[in-house]
Design a protein around this motif. Structure first.
Motif, short mmCIF file in Angstrom:
data_model
loop_
_atom_site.label_atom_id
_atom_site.label_comp_id
_atom_site.label_asym_id
_atom_site.label_seq_id
_atom_site.Cartn_x
_atom_site.Cartn_y
_atom_site.Cartn_z
N UNK A 617 0.82 -1.21 0.00
CA UNK A 617 0.00 0.00 0.00
C UNK A 617 0.86 1.26 0.00
N UNK A 618 2.04 1.15 0.62
CA UNK A 618 2.87 2.35 0.73
C UNK A 618 3.34 2.85 -0.62
N UNK A 619 3.39 1.96 -1.60
CA UNK A 619 3.87 2.38 -2.91
C UNK A 619 2.78 3.05 -3.75
N UNK A 620 1.54 2.79 -3.36
CA UNK A 620 0.45 3.20 -4.25
C UNK A 620 0.11 4.68 -4.06
N UNK A 621 0.05 5.39 -5.17
CA UNK A 621 -0.35 6.79 -5.12
C UNK A 621 -1.84 6.88 -5.38
N UNK A 622 -2.25 6.33 -6.51
CA UNK A 622 -3.67 6.30 -6.85
C UNK A 622 -3.86 5.33 -8.00
N UNK A 623 -5.13 5.02 -8.26
CA UNK A 623 -5.37 4.23 -9.45
C UNK A 623 -6.35 5.01 -10.32
N UNK A 624 -6.14 4.95 -11.59
CA UNK A 624 -7.02 5.71 -12.48
C UNK A 624 -7.19 5.00 -13.81
N UNK A 625 -8.23 5.39 -14.50
CA UNK A 625 -8.46 4.81 -15.83
C UNK A 625 -8.17 5.91 -16.84
N UNK A 670 -7.04 -0.73 -15.76
CA UNK A 670 -6.77 0.33 -14.79
C UNK A 670 -5.26 0.59 -14.75
N UNK A 671 -4.91 1.80 -14.43
CA UNK A 671 -3.51 2.10 -14.21
C UNK A 671 -3.33 2.42 -12.72
N UNK A 672 -2.49 1.62 -12.07
CA UNK A 672 -2.20 1.92 -10.66
C UNK A 672 -0.90 2.71 -10.65
N UNK A 673 -1.02 3.92 -10.17
CA UNK A 673 0.14 4.80 -10.12
C UNK A 673 0.93 4.48 -8.84
N UNK A 674 2.17 4.05 -9.04
CA UNK A 674 2.98 3.70 -7.86
C UNK A 674 4.23 4.57 -7.83
N UNK A 675 4.75 4.69 -6.64
CA UNK A 675 5.92 5.54 -6.46
C UNK A 675 7.02 4.69 -5.84
N UNK A 676 8.21 4.81 -6.33
CA UNK A 676 9.32 4.08 -5.73
C UNK A 676 9.93 4.92 -4.63
N UNK A 677 10.89 4.31 -3.98
CA UNK A 677 11.51 4.99 -2.85
C UNK A 677 12.15 6.33 -3.23
N UNK A 678 12.64 6.43 -4.47
CA UNK A 678 13.27 7.68 -4.85
C UNK A 678 12.28 8.68 -5.44
N UNK A 679 11.04 8.36 -5.37
CA UNK A 679 10.03 9.33 -5.79
C UNK A 679 9.65 9.21 -7.25
N UNK A 680 10.35 8.34 -8.01
CA UNK A 680 9.96 8.22 -9.41
C UNK A 680 8.72 7.35 -9.52
N UNK A 681 7.91 7.69 -10.49
CA UNK A 681 6.61 7.03 -10.58
C UNK A 681 6.51 6.11 -11.77
N UNK A 682 5.66 5.13 -11.63
CA UNK A 682 5.36 4.18 -12.69
C UNK A 682 3.86 3.99 -12.73
N UNK A 683 3.36 3.69 -13.92
CA UNK A 683 1.95 3.32 -14.01
C UNK A 683 1.85 1.84 -14.33
N UNK A 684 1.28 1.08 -13.42
CA UNK A 684 1.14 -0.35 -13.67
C UNK A 684 -0.22 -0.62 -14.31
N UNK A 685 -0.19 -1.25 -15.44
CA UNK A 685 -1.45 -1.55 -16.12
C UNK A 685 -1.96 -2.89 -15.60
N UNK A 686 -3.14 -2.87 -15.03
CA UNK A 686 -3.72 -4.09 -14.46
C UNK A 686 -5.16 -4.24 -14.95
N UNK A 687 -5.71 -5.43 -14.75
CA UNK A 687 -7.10 -5.63 -15.15
C UNK A 687 -8.04 -4.98 -14.16
N UNK A 688 -7.75 -5.21 -12.91
CA UNK A 688 -8.73 -4.84 -11.90
C UNK A 688 -8.05 -4.67 -10.54
#
Lengths: 766, 125
Positions: A617-625, A670-688
């Motif tokens: 949960x700590x990595x997750x910023x938000x999820x969006x479509x 859905x794209x789950x926006x996650x943040x790594x420890x150094x603050x860089x972000x990734x969007x993980x594409x997931x089904x649900x």
């Protein structure tokens, strides 16, 4: 003594605690203001270490502790003034004591001269103190402690009692010994006249027991004298009016010292006369040569010999005598051991020491139980409603009990953070001394509890952060005065529970982060493009970049650079996050947020094709479509997405892990926006996104093998193994191109692999 | 040995190691042992538990051994309760102080288990 060696571990554990107590106390000692409680606590800590050390025969340690203790005693009696020099010496002494203890624990000898310097330094304070009248002579004591086995040398230890007995004996007139039959061969007849003072009972001494003790030494005939007994009217029940004559027929192993021993405590309150009678000399050779202890010569005087002739104190008991003396108690011991199990532990045994492995196993079992419970719950959900009311209710209370059990078991491993916080005063002291700054450390929330592993892993990050706060954050006293601040800077260390996590803050009232310098340094280092405009917050966060910590630079200018990347790595490996807040001229605040335990993780369960993954949960910023317009394809198949005004690299988990039947089009999933420890972000594409859940962490490495992009595994309620994703790892993988890497788990195979049980479960639920 | 005739000894010491060792030794010799970490705890416990002997350390937080002895002796029921001091020092001054306070006797630390048992037997049977 062998029996007592089992207490060594307790001793070392306890000593470690005592050392910490002493150190904390010493660090609080300040010239001028003497807190007697503190001083006494330090004294007692050293004293206890010495006492236990003596029991296990750690001679060097005991001798050193004694020196330490003697100085502390001087401080306690206000004979040695508290000065900075003294405190420094005492702290050093505490360190040396710690070293001696660890040598003792390892069973190694401390190198020659380990204690020399410190002893010399300690004695210098004593030298001053000795001028003060009334200072007890420190020197002779170690001899008594150094050789625990010599303690039967009562001439030294119980000198006073023996002197009194000696005196009583010297006064001895013609013995009241009833002229008796000849003494049997190999025996000695002792006649003991015992006339206690009337007040004897008031010291808690009980003549009956002394007589009993005499009787244990041989064949005894006890005559009670009533001559001092007053009339009933004058009788005071608390006073003793009786006296006794004991005629004891004992073997040669019973020597004078053994008899004196009986009256050890009462020699001052009694009139005791002891005389001995042995068989004629011709009989003595009948004792096999060498069979008796050497002391026998003294113990069995020549016939009719008058003990008054011997002005020397009784000889020390020999080992042989001690052993034979043990026969009585030994028998009692046999009897007691049988009944030992039922012994009541006593009013203070509110804690027990438990092997950590046992607790780990317990935590593990509870984890399994939580999983099983979730599994049952899942199956029950499919049952026709309304038919199994009782089962459902039962399961509900089972769920509740499981939750409580888990919390309680986890709390066994919980420790107050004070064990870490208590190390910091010393660090602050050292840093202050090294930098020439005045620093005040304020701590709060020390009692906040957190899992032992988390506590242990906090030491390094906190050390780094506090060092940085003092070194780089705080100004020197003069500079502080110029800017209207108090000369002494304040570092505040606090801990608190906040929404199921522990939050630790390190705040200083120093100069704050010099953003201009941090930025220019970052540009110089190539970490930031020249001309890029960064927010204050972003600049502050630059100090966590790895490039910032490489030696030489920033540190002495402005930076908070030293080791902060390491700090962040440590924290994130604990599933935590770190943030920095700084105001120029006012100070900085570092905020750590950590899970309470490493065994359970708050995660978001997501689905990709038929697979389930858990995202911390700590990595997750938000999820969006995303809308189609937000997506931008790049040449190397690496898509990016515009989210909240910035471009984020998209990672299709199904592509990365080769999962079939998953949604590829981010606008449909859905794209789950996650943040790594150094603050860089990734969007993980997931089904649900399936929902938030606490999961029990299972090591993948221990059960299977390490996988890129995966931190650990867990077992979900339906019995399926789910991988817990490692966001930093995913970023690494996605950087190396979007092509599915080899060795990546393809659906069920690795998922089934971690444990046989999960394999079965999987089949059950398929 | 029947539990009902077991003598109960209270060991008072702020060092857990020392308490453990005393307890172990005395339990092995057939005594029942209760523990207290300082004089105050001992006073509290004695108010509700009858003990046959108290073995107390001298240096302790909250209430030291000498104070404990004085307090106990001030209670009529404990005027003749055997109380042994467990001292690290063979310091005569301390022993004399203890005797004045009403101590029954003393044991020198580090103690030899056999010696401890024999001393305990001597004062409480």
């Amino acid at each position: 003594m062998d029996d007592l060696s089992r207490f060594k571990q307790t001793y070392f554990d306890e000593s470690a605690e005592l050392l910490a107590v002493a150190e904390a106390g010493l660090l609080r000692l300040a010239p001028g203001e003497i807190d007697m409680d503190e001083v006494n606590a330090i004294f007692r800590a050293v004293h206890s270490i010495k006492g236990g050390g003596g029991a296990f025969g750690f001679a060097g340690l005991v001798a050193f502790a004694h020196e330490f203790e003697t100085v502390m005693d001087g401080v306690r009696n206000a004979e040695i003034p508290i000065t900075t020099g003294l405190v420094d010496t005492l702290i050093r002494a505490n360190d040396v004591l710690a070293r001696m203890l660890s040598h003792a624990a390892d069973g190694t000898e401390a190198p020659e001269g380990t204690t020399d310097d410190t002893v010399a330094a300690l004695r210098r304070f004593l030298g001053k103190a000795e001028a003060v009248p009334g200072q007890p002579e420190p020197a002779p004591e170690p001899a008594a402690t150094l050789h625990p086995d010599d303690e039967d040398d009562e001439a030294g230890i119980f000198g006073d009692a023996l002197a009194a007995i000696q005196a009583a004996r010297d006064d001895q007139g013609p013995s009241a010994t009833p002229a008796a039959d000849a003494v049997p061969d190999g025996k000695i007849r002792w006649t003991v006249v015992f006339r206690p003072k009337a007040e004897l009972l008031l010291s808690g001494n009980e003549p009956t027991y002394m007589l009993r003790a005499l009787r244990r030494l041989g064949e005894a005939e006890i005559v009670c004298h009533l001559d001092r007994l007053p009339s009933l009217r004058d009788l005071d029940a608390e006073l003793l009016h009786l006296s006794w004559t004991v005629t004891l027929l004992a073997g040669p192993e019973v020597d004078r010292a053994r008899i004196d021993d009986v009256f050890e405590f009462v020699a001052d309150d009694c009139d005791i006369r002891i005389s001995a009678e042995a068989p004629p000399p011709a009989v003595i050779p009948a004792i096999p040569p060498g069979a008796g202890p050497p002391a026998l010569q003294n113990a069995a005087p020549a016939p009719g010999a008058d003990l008054q002739d011997k002005a020397v104190p009784p000889p020390p008991a020999t080992p042989a005598a001690t052993t034979s003396g043990a026969a009585g108690p030994g028998k009692a011991a046999d009897g007691a051991r049988r009944g030992n199990g039922g012994d009541h532990a006593g009013p203070t045994s509110h804690t027990i020491r438990v092997d950590l492995d046992k607790i780990d196993r317990l935590v593990n079992m509870v984890g399994e139980m939580v999983i099983t419970q979730a599994m049952i719950a899942e199956h029950v959900r499919d049952l026709p409603p309304g038919q199994f009311q009782e089962l459902l209710e039962g399961l509900e209370s089972l769920a509740q009990h499981t939750r409580e059990l888990r919390e309680n078991v986890m709390s066994i491993r919980a420790q107050p953070v004070s064990s870490v916080f208590s190390r910091m005063p010393r660090l602050v002291r050292e840093c202050a001394a090294a930098t020439g700054k005045e620093v005040m450390l304020v701590t709060s929330g020390e009692t906040t509890e957190v899992d032992k592993t988390v506590v242990e892993n906090l030491v390094d990050p906190l050390t780094h952060m506090i060092r940085n706060s003092i070194d780089h954050g705080l100004e020197g006293p003069e500079e502080r005065e110029r800017t209207g601040k108090p000369r002494a800077g304040t570092v505040h260390l606090s801990a608190a529970h906040r929404s199921g996590r522990i939050v630790i803050e390190v705040t200083d009232d120093g100069r704050g982060i010099n953003r201009a310098k941090v930025l220019s340094k970052a540009i110089e280092k190539g970490l930031v493009q020249p001309g890029s405009s960064l927010s204050d917050e972003e600049i502050d966060n630059l100090i966590f970049l790895p490039g910032f910590s490489t030696a030489d630079q920033v540190s002495n200018l402005s930076g908070r650079g030293v080791g902060m990347d390491v700090v962040r790595r440590n924290i994130s490996s604990l599933g935590g996050r770190i943030g920095v807040y700084s105001a120029p001229g006012e100070g900085s605040r570092f905020v750590l947020s950590l899970p309470l335990t490493l065994a359970v993780l708050d995660g978001m369960v997501i689905s990709v094709g038929d697979e389930r993954f858990v995202l911390p949960l700590t990595n997750i910023v938000e999820s969006l479509r995303p809308k189609p317009a937000d997506l931008h394809g790049l040449v190397n198949k690496c898509d990016v997405m515009m989210a909240r005004g910035e471009y984020v690299r998209l990672v299709h988990l199904h592509r990365l892990f080769g999962i079939p039947k998953a949604i590829d089009d981010a606008t449909r999933g859905l794209v789950v926006l996650v943040e790594t420890e150094d603050g860089s972000r990734l969007g993980l594409v997931v089904d649900e996104v399936l929902g938030q859940q606490q999961v029990v962490i299972k090591s993948l490495e221990a059960n299977f093998r390490r996988l890129d992009g995966v931190a650990a595994a867990t077992i979900l309620g339906d019995g399926r193994v789910a991988l817990i994703l490692d966001v930093a790892g995913l970023r690494e993988m996605s950087r190396h191109g979007a092509a599915p890497a080899t060795g990546i788990p393809t659906t069920a195979i690795p998922l089934a692999a971690p444990a046989d049980r999960s394999d079965q479960r999987q089949r059950q639920t398929v | 040995m029947e539990p009902s005739v077991k003598k109960k000894v209270m060991t008072v010491d702020d060092s857990r190691t020392m308490r453990d060792m005393v307890s172990f030794t005395l339990r092995g010799a057939g005594y029942e042992v209760v523990e207290a970490a300082d004089g105050q705890q001992a006073m509290n416990a004695i108010a509700t538990t009858k003990v046959d002997l108290v073995i107390t350390d001298l240096n302790m937080p909250n209430m030291d051994g000498l104070t404990l002895i004085r307090r106990l002796r001030a209670i009529p029921a404990h005027r003749t309760l055997p109380i042994l001091m467990l001292t690290t020092e063979a310091d005569e001054k301390k022993k004399a102080e203890g005797r004045t306070a009403g101590a029954t006797g003393w044991i020198v630390k580090p103690f030899n288990p056999d010696k401890l048992v024999s001393v305990v037997q001597k004062v409480c049977g």
